[in-house]
Design a protein around this motif. Structure first.
Motif, PDB file in Angstrom:
ATOM      1  N   SER A 181      -9.731  -4.575   7.424  1.00  0.00           N
ATOM      2  CA  SER A 181      -8.690  -5.174   6.591  1.00  0.00           C
ATOM      3  C   SER A 181      -7.816  -6.078   7.445  1.00  0.00           C
ATOM      4  O   SER A 181      -7.312  -5.655   8.493  1.00  0.00           O
ATOM      5  CB  SER A 181      -7.832  -4.082   5.953  1.00  0.00           C
ATOM      6  OG  SER A 181      -8.662  -3.210   5.228  1.00  0.00           O
ATOM      7  N   ASN A 219     -11.481  -7.816   4.834  1.00  0.00           N
ATOM      8  CA  ASN A 219     -10.839  -7.705   3.523  1.00  0.00           C
ATOM      9  C   ASN A 219      -9.386  -8.153   3.595  1.00  0.00           C
ATOM     10  O   ASN A 219      -8.631  -7.635   4.417  1.00  0.00           O
ATOM     11  CB  ASN A 219     -10.783  -6.237   3.069  1.00  0.00           C
ATOM     12  CG  ASN A 219     -12.145  -5.685   2.703  1.00  0.00           C
ATOM     13  OD1 ASN A 219     -13.113  -6.426   2.569  1.00  0.00           O
ATOM     14  ND2 ASN A 219     -12.208  -4.383   2.546  1.00  0.00           N
ATOM     15  N   ILE A 247      -1.092  -0.158  -7.143  1.00  0.00           N
ATOM     16  CA  ILE A 247      -1.408   1.167  -6.615  1.00  0.00           C
ATOM     17  C   ILE A 247      -0.621   1.430  -5.332  1.00  0.00           C
ATOM     18  O   ILE A 247      -0.778   2.456  -4.688  1.00  0.00           O
ATOM     19  CB  ILE A 247      -2.952   1.293  -6.398  1.00  0.00           C
ATOM     20  CG1 ILE A 247      -3.425   2.722  -6.199  1.00  0.00           C
ATOM     21  CG2 ILE A 247      -3.430   0.388  -5.291  1.00  0.00           C
ATOM     22  CD1 ILE A 247      -3.489   3.537  -7.425  1.00  0.00           C
ATOM     23  N   GLY A 248       0.267   0.507  -4.990  1.00  0.00           N
ATOM     24  CA  GLY A 248       1.066   0.676  -3.778  1.00  0.00           C
ATOM     25  C   GLY A 248       2.467   1.170  -4.103  1.00  0.00           C
ATOM     26  O   GLY A 248       2.746   1.604  -5.220  1.00  0.00           O
ATOM     27  N   MET A 262      -3.460  -4.913  -6.468  1.00  0.00           N
ATOM     28  CA  MET A 262      -3.479  -3.980  -7.612  1.00  0.00           C
ATOM     29  C   MET A 262      -2.208  -3.123  -7.627  1.00  0.00           C
ATOM     30  O   MET A 262      -1.589  -2.885  -6.581  1.00  0.00           O
ATOM     31  CB  MET A 262      -4.695  -3.050  -7.495  1.00  0.00           C
ATOM     32  CG  MET A 262      -6.023  -3.756  -7.588  1.00  0.00           C
ATOM     33  SD  MET A 262      -7.385  -2.585  -7.443  1.00  0.00           S
ATOM     34  CE  MET A 262      -7.432  -2.263  -5.692  1.00  0.00           C
ATOM     35  N   CYS A 279       0.812  -1.219   0.000  1.00  0.00           N
ATOM     36  CA  CYS A 279       0.000   0.000   0.000  1.00  0.00           C
ATOM     37  C   CYS A 279       0.844   1.268   0.000  1.00  0.00           C
ATOM     38  O   CYS A 279       0.579   2.195  -0.746  1.00  0.00           O
ATOM     39  CB  CYS A 279      -0.927  -0.015   1.205  1.00  0.00           C
ATOM     40  SG  CYS A 279      -2.048   1.403   1.318  1.00  0.00           S
ATOM     41  N   THR A 310     -12.828   6.359   4.500  1.00  0.00           N
ATOM     42  CA  THR A 310     -11.631   5.547   4.421  1.00  0.00           C
ATOM     43  C   THR A 310     -10.413   6.440   4.646  1.00  0.00           C
ATOM     44  O   THR A 310     -10.520   7.557   5.138  1.00  0.00           O
ATOM     45  CB  THR A 310     -11.608   4.776   3.073  1.00  0.00           C
ATOM     46  OG1 THR A 310     -10.434   3.993   3.017  1.00  0.00           O
ATOM     47  CG2 THR A 310     -11.672   5.692   1.864  1.00  0.00           C
ATOM     48  N   THR A 355     -11.475   0.135   7.650  1.00  0.00           N
ATOM     49  CA  THR A 355     -10.469   0.402   8.688  1.00  0.00           C
ATOM     50  C   THR A 355      -9.530  -0.789   8.836  1.00  0.00           C
ATOM     51  O   THR A 355      -9.910  -1.914   8.525  1.00  0.00           O
ATOM     52  CB  THR A 355     -11.159   0.675  10.045  1.00  0.00           C
ATOM     53  OG1 THR A 355     -10.167   0.707  11.083  1.00  0.00           O
ATOM     54  CG2 THR A 355     -12.174  -0.398  10.418  1.00  0.00           C
ATOM     55  N   GLU A 400      -5.690   5.666   7.574  1.00  0.00           N
ATOM     56  CA  GLU A 400      -6.503   4.941   8.553  1.00  0.00           C
ATOM     57  C   GLU A 400      -7.536   5.915   9.141  1.00  0.00           C
ATOM     58  O   GLU A 400      -7.165   6.813   9.904  1.00  0.00           O
ATOM     59  CB  GLU A 400      -5.600   4.324   9.630  1.00  0.00           C
ATOM     60  CG  GLU A 400      -6.347   3.719  10.800  1.00  0.00           C
ATOM     61  CD  GLU A 400      -7.539   2.832  10.394  1.00  0.00           C
ATOM     62  OE1 GLU A 400      -7.453   2.073   9.428  1.00  0.00           O
ATOM     63  OE2 GLU A 400      -8.585   2.937  11.062  1.00  0.00           O
TER      64      GLU A 400
END
Ligand code: SAM
Length: 334
Positions: free
Chosen positions: A126, A165, A199-200, A197, A36, A73, A103, A76
């Motif tokens: 998560s 998640n 995106i991290g 994905m 992330c 979201t 969260t 955190e």
């Protein structure tokens, strides 16, 4: 514009109607999940964040345009002081039907009840592993026991269902699928797996994704048979299944292997007030100056409408054309 008086919906050139707004309330996080965000981050100054009043002002502007579903979201979100106050400000806005929260659960044991009492009804927590050593490896922090306490507090507070998640990464998730699924079944939680994905902060490759169909195979082999749910919602990103033995539900968010862009109904507001019409958007609109300086609601609504109208067909993760956004997930709002 007044109350929840309905005007034209937020529709793009592919006919997708947008009713779902994800609001990031902070870019800060108390974990550093490797998929992330980087370990060292310069976070926004408090003065750069939208205030609760500015967030509520924005929601009052977009609710009449058809936004009826909100998810808070971050970063955190539980790090944002007094979050229940924001929930209580958003719940009564005419047109808003549903407010959810995503969260990491670290601070949830203390906050689950005040959030529920403020009107929050949906919660996703998560959690990628039940093994403390692997938790530290993934998140670069300790605290698994606090997350578990947070999950139990959410159940006690009355959230139903509580969804868990897990990001699905090859080399990690193969070992976690079965323990997580069993844990979820035992405690009446809905487990959802999200394909990893790009995106991290880490370099992403398609080979690093542990795909939804592989998870399903593992679940059917080692946990229990599954069938698609009857009340399947084509607009939901999750493909939902239920165990045939009555053991509850499990969801697959197959963003990479089965992108759901064609039914996308989402738009995002970052913690500092940038509007993004896609998680992978390369452009964004800065709404903070307008919200902060008393611009007319019509002017803000027109910008939102234009941003949605110009939305692209979909992310291009699976093509050579894909360009990774400059922001990582924590700074967008997952
Ligand atoms: N801190 C909160 C949390 O952990 O749920 C909210 C923000 S977090 C960015 C939201 C979700 O995005 C989490 O479920 C997280 O696992 C997921 N996420 C982050 N990076 C991801 C990636 N590269 N691929 C897929 N999901 C990712």
């Amino acid at each position: 514009m007044s109350g929840a008086e309905r005007i034209e919906p937020l529709i793009d050139s592919f006919g997708r109607v947008h009713n779902n707004l994800r609001i990031s309330v902070t870019d800060r996080c108390n974990l550093r999940c490797t998929y992330c965000m980087p370990e060292d981050v310069t976070f926004l100054e408090k003065s750069e964040l939208l205030t609760f009043e500015e967030i509520a002002q924005f929601v009052r502007i977009v609710a009449p345009l058809g936004i009826d579903k909100i998810r808070l979201t971050g970063g955190e979100p539980l790090l944002r002081r007094d979050l229940p106050r924001l929930v209580a400000m958003l719940t009564p806005i005419p047109g808003i039907k549903d407010i959810g929260l995503t969260t990491n659960g670290l601070l949830l044991a203390q906050q689950a009840q005040p959030l529920f009492d403020a009107g929050l009804r949906r919660i996703n927590i998560s959690l990628d592993t039940l093994d403390p050593a692997r938790f530290r490896q993934i998140t670069r922090r300790d605290g698994l026991e606090h997350v578990i306490a947070g999950i139990m507090a959410a159940k006690r507070a009355g959230f139903a269902p509580v969804k868990i998640n897990a990001v699905s990464i090859r080399g990690i998730t193969e070992f976690e699928v079965v323990p997580l699924a069993r844990f979820a079944r035992e405690h009446g939680l809905e487990m959802r797996f999200i394909e990893y994905m790009p995106i991290g902060a880490d370099a992403w490759e398609r080979e690093k994704v542990y795909f939804a169909h592989e998870i399903l195979d593992q679940l059917e082999r080692d946990v229990a048979p599954l069938v698609p749910v009857n009340d399947y919602d084509p607009r939901s990103p999750a493909m939902e299944f239920q165990y045939t033995d009555g053991g509850g539900r499990v969801g697959m968010i197959a963003s990479v292997s089965r992108p759901f862009c064609r039914s996308c109904n989402r738009v995002r507001l970052t913690a500092e007030g940038k509007l993004r019409n896609c998680l992978f958007a390369l452009d964004e609109i800065d709404l903070k100056p307008l919200l902060r300086n008393g611009a007319p609601a019509e002017a803000i609504a027109a910008l939102v409408r234009g941003n949605i109208a110009a939305k692209w067909e979909g992310h291009e993760i699976n093509t050579a054309r894909f360009i990774k956004p400059l922001r990582t997930m924590h700074a967008i709002g997952g």
